[in-house]
Write a protein that holds these residues in place. Structure first.
Motif, PDB file in Angstrom:
ATOM      1  N   ILE A  43       0.840  -1.201   0.000  1.00 35.32           N
ATOM      2  CA  ILE A  43       0.000   0.000   0.000  1.00 35.32           C
ATOM      3  C   ILE A  43       0.872   1.247   0.000  1.00 35.32           C
ATOM      4  CG2 ILE A  43      -1.609   1.353   1.400  1.00 35.32           C
ATOM      5  CD1 ILE A  43      -2.876  -1.325   2.276  1.00 35.32           C
ATOM      6  N   GLN A  44       1.906   1.281   0.818  1.00 35.09           N
ATOM      7  CA  GLN A  44       2.808   2.433   0.857  1.00 35.09           C
ATOM      8  C   GLN A  44       3.465   2.665  -0.496  1.00 35.09           C
ATOM      9  OE1 GLN A  44       5.370   1.367   4.119  1.00 35.09           O
ATOM     10  NE2 GLN A  44       4.088   2.446   5.613  1.00 35.09           N
ATOM     11  N   GLN A  45       3.854   1.606  -1.177  1.00 33.88           N
ATOM     12  CA  GLN A  45       4.480   1.735  -2.491  1.00 33.88           C
ATOM     13  C   GLN A  45       3.476   2.245  -3.521  1.00 33.88           C
ATOM     14  OE1 GLN A  45       6.082  -2.153  -3.248  1.00 33.88           O
ATOM     15  NE2 GLN A  45       7.742  -1.898  -1.772  1.00 33.88           N
ATOM     16  N   VAL A  46       2.246   1.767  -3.466  1.00 36.77           N
ATOM     17  CA  VAL A  46       1.219   2.218  -4.418  1.00 36.77           C
ATOM     18  C   VAL A  46       0.906   3.693  -4.189  1.00 36.77           C
ATOM     19  CG1 VAL A  46      -1.201   1.956  -5.112  1.00 36.77           C
ATOM     20  CG2 VAL A  46       0.229  -0.074  -4.786  1.00 36.77           C
ATOM     21  N   VAL A  47       0.767   4.106  -2.941  1.00 40.55           N
ATOM     22  CA  VAL A  47       0.468   5.500  -2.626  1.00 40.55           C
ATOM     23  C   VAL A  47       1.606   6.418  -3.094  1.00 40.55           C
ATOM     24  CG1 VAL A  47       0.142   7.109  -0.684  1.00 40.55           C
ATOM     25  CG2 VAL A  47      -1.117   4.973  -0.746  1.00 40.55           C
ATOM     26  N   GLU A  57      -5.239   8.194  -2.277  1.00 47.00           N
ATOM     27  CA  GLU A  57      -5.506   8.144  -0.845  1.00 47.00           C
ATOM     28  C   GLU A  57      -6.155   6.797  -0.547  1.00 47.00           C
ATOM     29  OE1 GLU A  57      -8.086  11.350   0.266  1.00 47.00           O
ATOM     30  OE2 GLU A  57      -6.500  12.842   0.083  1.00 47.00           O
ATOM     31  N   VAL A  58      -5.781   6.194   0.554  1.00 39.20           N
ATOM     32  CA  VAL A  58      -6.379   4.932   0.962  1.00 39.20           C
ATOM     33  C   VAL A  58      -7.728   5.227   1.617  1.00 39.20           C
ATOM     34  CG1 VAL A  58      -6.141   2.893   2.427  1.00 39.20           C
ATOM     35  CG2 VAL A  58      -4.127   3.884   1.319  1.00 39.20           C
ATOM     36  N   LEU A  59      -8.784   4.629   1.078  1.00 37.72           N
ATOM     37  CA  LEU A  59     -10.115   4.762   1.671  1.00 37.72           C
ATOM     38  C   LEU A  59     -10.363   3.675   2.706  1.00 37.72           C
ATOM     39  CD1 LEU A  59     -12.245   5.590  -1.493  1.00 37.72           C
ATOM     40  CD2 LEU A  59     -11.404   7.173   0.251  1.00 37.72           C
ATOM     41  N   PHE A  68      -8.743   2.761  -3.012  1.00 39.80           N
ATOM     42  CA  PHE A  68      -8.035   4.037  -3.119  1.00 39.80           C
ATOM     43  C   PHE A  68      -8.952   5.057  -3.785  1.00 39.80           C
ATOM     44  CE2 PHE A  68      -4.641   0.839  -3.523  1.00 39.80           C
ATOM     45  CZ  PHE A  68      -3.724   1.284  -2.588  1.00 39.80           C
ATOM     46  N   LYS A  69      -8.661   6.305  -3.526  1.00 30.00           N
ATOM     47  CA  LYS A  69      -9.332   7.407  -4.208  1.00 30.00           C
ATOM     48  C   LYS A  69      -8.247   8.234  -4.889  1.00 30.00           C
ATOM     49  CE  LYS A  69     -12.205  11.467  -3.444  1.00 30.00           C
ATOM     50  NZ  LYS A  69     -12.920  12.260  -2.428  1.00 30.00           N
TER      51      LYS A  69
END
Length: 72
Positions: A43-47, A57-59, A68-69
């Motif tokens: 998740i950190q890498q995708v963000v 942004e993680v929803l 994500f948004k």
């Protein structure tokens, strides 16, 4: 397109083994990702991806799904 760039960048992340585009409209997309490793690291890498002036942004997230948004 931004969607194609997003899919390509996810595919290059170290833990990612496969990316499948499941669904796409102008308002929403769904991508299935097969990966090895820790979900929170992924998740950190995708963000952190560079998305032409946009960011994610993680929803919400669970052990099997992350939402994500895309925001400017």
């Amino acid at each position: 397109s931004l969607y194609a760039s997003f899919k390509n960048q996810i595919a290059t992340l170290p833990a990612v083994r496969r990316v499948i585009a499941d669904h796409y409209t102008d308002q929403q997309s769904q991508v299935s990702v097969t990966y090895n490793g820790d979900l929170l690291e992924l998740i950190q890498q995708v963000v952190a991806l560079s998305l032409d002036g946009y960011r994610l942004e993680v929803l919400s997230y669970s052990s099997t799904r992350v939402s994500f948004k895309l925001v400017p």
